[in-house]
Design a protein around this motif. Structure first.
Motif, short mmCIF file in Angstrom:
data_model
loop_
_atom_site.label_atom_id
_atom_site.label_comp_id
_atom_site.label_asym_id
_atom_site.label_seq_id
_atom_site.Cartn_x
_atom_site.Cartn_y
_atom_site.Cartn_z
N ALA A 29 0.82 -1.22 0.00
CA ALA A 29 0.00 0.00 0.00
C ALA A 29 0.85 1.26 0.00
O ALA A 29 0.49 2.25 -0.65
CB ALA A 29 -0.94 0.00 1.21
N LEU A 30 1.96 1.25 0.72
CA LEU A 30 2.78 2.46 0.82
C LEU A 30 3.35 2.90 -0.54
O LEU A 30 3.27 4.08 -0.89
CB LEU A 30 3.88 2.26 1.85
CG LEU A 30 4.68 3.51 2.22
CD1 LEU A 30 3.77 4.58 2.79
CD2 LEU A 30 5.79 3.16 3.22
N PRO A 31 3.94 1.99 -1.34
CA PRO A 31 4.41 2.43 -2.67
C PRO A 31 3.28 2.94 -3.56
O PRO A 31 3.50 3.85 -4.37
CB PRO A 31 5.05 1.16 -3.25
CG PRO A 31 5.44 0.36 -2.07
CD PRO A 31 4.37 0.61 -1.05
N CYS A 32 2.08 2.37 -3.42
CA CYS A 32 0.95 2.85 -4.21
C CYS A 32 0.61 4.29 -3.87
O CYS A 32 0.39 5.13 -4.75
CB CYS A 32 -0.28 1.96 -3.99
SG CYS A 32 -0.08 0.27 -4.60
N LEU A 33 0.59 4.60 -2.57
CA LEU A 33 0.30 5.98 -2.15
C LEU A 33 1.40 6.94 -2.56
O LEU A 33 1.13 8.08 -2.97
CB LEU A 33 0.09 6.02 -0.64
CG LEU A 33 -1.25 5.51 -0.11
CD1 LEU A 33 -1.25 5.50 1.41
CD2 LEU A 33 -2.40 6.36 -0.63
N VAL A 34 2.66 6.48 -2.47
CA VAL A 34 3.77 7.35 -2.87
C VAL A 34 3.71 7.62 -4.37
O VAL A 34 3.89 8.77 -4.82
CB VAL A 34 5.11 6.69 -2.49
CG1 VAL A 34 6.28 7.48 -3.08
CG2 VAL A 34 5.25 6.62 -0.97
N TYR A 35 3.45 6.60 -5.16
CA TYR A 35 3.35 6.77 -6.62
C TYR A 35 2.18 7.69 -6.98
O TYR A 35 2.29 8.55 -7.86
CB TYR A 35 3.20 5.41 -7.29
CG TYR A 35 3.10 5.48 -8.79
CD1 TYR A 35 4.21 5.83 -9.56
CD2 TYR A 35 1.90 5.20 -9.44
CE1 TYR A 35 4.12 5.89 -10.94
CE2 TYR A 35 1.81 5.26 -10.82
CZ TYR A 35 2.93 5.60 -11.56
OH TYR A 35 2.83 5.68 -12.93
N TYR A 36 1.06 7.49 -6.29
CA TYR A 36 -0.09 8.36 -6.52
C TYR A 36 0.25 9.82 -6.20
O TYR A 36 -0.10 10.74 -6.95
CB TYR A 36 -1.27 7.89 -5.68
CG TYR A 36 -2.42 8.88 -5.64
CD1 TYR A 36 -3.34 8.94 -6.68
CD2 TYR A 36 -2.56 9.77 -4.58
CE1 TYR A 36 -4.38 9.86 -6.66
CE2 TYR A 36 -3.59 10.69 -4.56
CZ TYR A 36 -4.49 10.73 -5.60
OH TYR A 36 -5.51 11.65 -5.58
N THR A 37 0.93 10.03 -5.07
CA THR A 37 1.31 11.39 -4.67
C THR A 37 2.21 12.03 -5.71
O THR A 37 2.05 13.22 -6.06
CB THR A 37 2.00 11.36 -3.30
OG1 THR A 37 1.14 10.73 -2.34
CG2 THR A 37 2.34 12.76 -2.83
N VAL A 38 3.17 11.27 -6.22
CA VAL A 38 4.09 11.81 -7.23
C VAL A 38 3.35 12.19 -8.51
O VAL A 38 3.59 13.26 -9.09
CB VAL A 38 5.20 10.79 -7.53
CG1 VAL A 38 6.05 11.23 -8.72
CG2 VAL A 38 6.09 10.60 -6.31
N LYS A 39 2.42 11.35 -8.95
CA LYS A 39 1.67 11.63 -10.18
C LYS A 39 0.80 12.87 -10.04
O LYS A 39 0.73 13.71 -10.95
CB LYS A 39 0.81 10.43 -10.55
CG LYS A 39 1.59 9.17 -10.91
CD LYS A 39 2.39 9.35 -12.19
CE LYS A 39 1.49 9.42 -13.39
NZ LYS A 39 2.27 9.50 -14.67
#
Length: 263
Positions: A182-192
């Motif tokens: 879940a954490l990489p998904c949220l980080v990737y979403y934040t970057v996008k």
């Protein structure tokens, strides 16, 4: 035989031509609006998607929850000689119950975050950013899917009625795996989303018009149907474009009236 009425080929009344020319001249000589002024007025309508801060806060809460759950599991479930500390903090509540209650609260926060993301992305879609909306369609629901799968695994572990030690290790394994996904998904979403906010791009329709005006060899847009296309997806895109163009025309009319009044 001469006719007393007006001739069919007689010249028109000069007064009519004069009034018509005056009206046309008044329309032509009215205040003209430069394309740069109108473009800058529309560009000021860009609104950022305010979800990166919420995603960062949710990521921090997730990490804090996993760390606290590890402490509870070590002190209260594995019982490494700190039973009195666990009893003084939790009282009569079992350690695994505390972990489950915390997981339920975290899932509610993720559900609230998903609803908030859906709301702001729908607003971005209504402003014409259809490509961004579709790119984030699957990503914005991924954290909720991961946390829901983690809840199911926790229920399976608790229903298996394993020994206290094995159950503690299984709970920690599920929580750690969930955090790693879940954490990489949220980080990737934040970057996008931060990238989208930083670009401050024009709506998709304006971008396509600019591309077609300055690129002779540009490919056709995706708003039309061509062989190999998904008809259902094309129809949905056309519906999105029609909805956006209606709102865009309303905004454009208001801007024209305001700029005309200023001039």
């Amino acid at each position: 035989m001469d006719s007393k009425g007006p001739s069919l080929y007689s010249p028109a009344d000069p007064s009519v031509d004069l009034s018509r020319s005056v009206e046309e001249d008044s329309m032509v000589d009215g205040p003209l609006i430069s394309a740069d002024a109108l473009h800058s007025a529309i560009r000021r309508e860009f609104q950022t998607v305010p979800t990166p801060c919420k995603a960062g806060l949710l990521s921090l809460l997730h990490v804090v929850y996993v760390v606290l759950s590890m402490c509870v599991a070590v002190l209260c479930l594995l019982k490494v000689g700190q039973e009195e500390v666990c009893a003084s903090i939790l009282g009569k509540v079992q350690g695994d119950s505390v972990i489950v209650f915390g997981k339920a609260c975290l899932w509610l926060l993720v559900l609230l975050f998903t609803w908030c993301v859906q709301h702001h992305h729908s607003r971005a879609r209504s402003r014409g950013y259809l490509r961004f909306y579709r790119q984030m369609q699957g990503l914005k629901h991924l954290p909720l899917t991961v946390h829901s799968a983690g809840n199911v695994l926790l229920l399976v572990v608790l229903a298996a009625r394993l020994s206290a030690t094995l159950q503690a290790y299984m709970l920690l394994s599920v929580l750690g795996l969930e955090l790693l996904v879940a954490l990489p998904c949220l980080v990737y979403y934040t970057v996008k989303v931060m990238q989208f906010n930083r670009e401050r791009a024009a709506p998709d329709v304006s971008h396509e018009e600019h591309t077609h005006n300055f690129s002779v060899t540009s490919l056709p847009t995706e708003t039309g149907f061509r062989e190999g296309s998904n008809l259902e997806e094309v129809v949905e895109k056309q519906a999105d474009l029609i909805e956006y163009l209606k709102q865009h025309n309303t905004l454009l009319s208001k801007r024209l009236l305001n700029l005309t009044a200023q001039h």
